[in-house]
Design a protein around this motif. Sequence first.
Motif, PDB file in Angstrom:
ATOM      1  N   GLY A  73       9.057  -5.651   2.812  1.00 41.76           N
ATOM      2  CA  GLY A  73       8.711  -5.834   1.409  1.00 41.76           C
ATOM      3  C   GLY A  73       7.632  -6.862   1.154  1.00 41.76           C
ATOM      4  O   GLY A  73       7.524  -7.390   0.041  1.00 41.76           O
ATOM      5  N   ALA A  74       6.790  -7.154   2.151  1.00 39.11           N
ATOM      6  CA  ALA A  74       5.814  -8.235   2.019  1.00 39.11           C
ATOM      7  C   ALA A  74       4.597  -7.869   1.174  1.00 39.11           C
ATOM      8  O   ALA A  74       3.865  -8.761   0.738  1.00 39.11           O
ATOM      9  N   PHE A  75       4.385  -6.563   0.913  1.00 38.50           N
ATOM     10  CA  PHE A  75       3.142  -6.156   0.251  1.00 38.50           C
ATOM     11  C   PHE A  75       3.407  -5.221  -0.929  1.00 38.50           C
ATOM     12  O   PHE A  75       4.342  -4.419  -0.908  1.00 38.50           O
ATOM     13  N   ASP A  76       2.536  -5.328  -1.925  1.00 40.15           N
ATOM     14  CA  ASP A  76       2.592  -4.427  -3.074  1.00 40.15           C
ATOM     15  C   ASP A  76       1.808  -3.148  -2.821  1.00 40.15           C
ATOM     16  O   ASP A  76       2.113  -2.105  -3.408  1.00 40.15           O
ATOM     17  N   ILE A  77       0.779  -3.227  -1.988  1.00 35.25           N
ATOM     18  CA  ILE A  77      -0.058  -2.081  -1.657  1.00 35.25           C
ATOM     19  C   ILE A  77      -0.358  -2.111  -0.167  1.00 35.25           C
ATOM     20  O   ILE A  77      -0.668  -3.173   0.382  1.00 35.25           O
ATOM     21  N   VAL A  78      -0.244  -0.967   0.475  1.00 34.21           N
ATOM     22  CA  VAL A  78      -0.665  -0.827   1.877  1.00 34.21           C
ATOM     23  C   VAL A  78      -1.717   0.276   1.943  1.00 34.21           C
ATOM     24  O   VAL A  78      -1.469   1.414   1.530  1.00 34.21           O
ATOM     25  N   LEU A  79      -2.895  -0.062   2.452  1.00 35.00           N
ATOM     26  CA  LEU A  79      -3.980   0.889   2.626  1.00 35.00           C
ATOM     27  C   LEU A  79      -4.084   1.270   4.097  1.00 35.00           C
ATOM     28  O   LEU A  79      -4.146   0.396   4.965  1.00 35.00           O
ATOM     29  N   SER A 108      -1.192   4.054   0.454  1.00 36.49           N
ATOM     30  CA  SER A 108      -2.392   4.870   0.266  1.00 36.49           C
ATOM     31  C   SER A 108      -2.928   5.309   1.615  1.00 36.49           C
ATOM     32  O   SER A 108      -3.276   4.478   2.456  1.00 36.49           O
ATOM     33  N   LEU A 109      -2.996   6.628   1.824  1.00 36.68           N
ATOM     34  CA  LEU A 109      -3.455   7.196   3.089  1.00 36.68           C
ATOM     35  C   LEU A 109      -4.698   8.040   2.867  1.00 36.68           C
ATOM     36  O   LEU A 109      -4.767   8.801   1.893  1.00 36.68           O
ATOM     37  N   VAL A 110      -5.668   7.928   3.757  1.00 34.54           N
ATOM     38  CA  VAL A 110      -6.786   8.866   3.809  1.00 34.54           C
ATOM     39  C   VAL A 110      -6.776   9.470   5.202  1.00 34.54           C
ATOM     40  O   VAL A 110      -6.861   8.748   6.202  1.00 34.54           O
ATOM     41  N   VAL A 111      -6.653  10.803   5.262  1.00 32.62           N
ATOM     42  CA  VAL A 111      -6.476  11.494   6.534  1.00 32.62           C
ATOM     43  C   VAL A 111      -7.426  12.680   6.623  1.00 32.62           C
ATOM     44  O   VAL A 111      -7.930  13.179   5.615  1.00 32.62           O
TER      45      VAL A 111
END
Length: 229
Positions: A73-79, A108-111
């Motif tokens: 739970g350390a981050f609000d957003i993961v890119l 958020s994923l870009v694949v």
Amino acid sequence: MGRRLRVLDVGLAHGTQALRLARAGHEVTALEADAATVAAVRTALAAEPAGIRERVRLIEGDGRDTGAHFTPGAFDIVLCHGVLMHVEEPDPLLAGLARVLAPGGLLSLVVRNADALALRPGLTGDWAAALAAFDSPYCLDPSSGARLRADRRETLTATLAGIGAPLRAWYGVRVFTDLPAAAVPGPPGPDGVPAAGLDAVLAAEERAGRTDPYRAVAGLLHLCGVRGG
């Protein structure tokens, strides 16, 4: 969003995302396995004002080792943009990223889009590659020629649900411009996009990336999952 967010950027590339978010006031931690990339971004960061430098933390490490670096739970957003295509087994990486997301946090994923792999070689007349693409999750990067692995949206949707960050929204990226620079009409600019009429190119890509059926055949997919809880 009205508040300072804690952001994890997995895979630095040129540091563009990390620096832009830090300039916007957010706290950014960047995790990158390549030492040369980390060094290059450190150099770029050194040219920024002190307030921005203080909001960026660079860590040399693998995105699959989030448990060794961060608490749950350390981050609000993961890119995680442009990373899964270099990973043979994405599920452990995605599970680790979901673990460090706070409840309500965005993954958020870009694949690479495995459902559209035959389209690019077909449009350039490489019929052998187009036929092979129907049966393989691998492709060649249009710019560098590197071998990449692609993902299917249906599979990632199931994976995101299984790790507690179900898909909230998805978009197509590079619907019209995911081709070698020589195959894109007009003089090539950055990343193979025609330099002339760039605003029109971006407007068309933005519209297509949100519209069916065009977004389904984009070269890349942008998927957004939200952590439950």
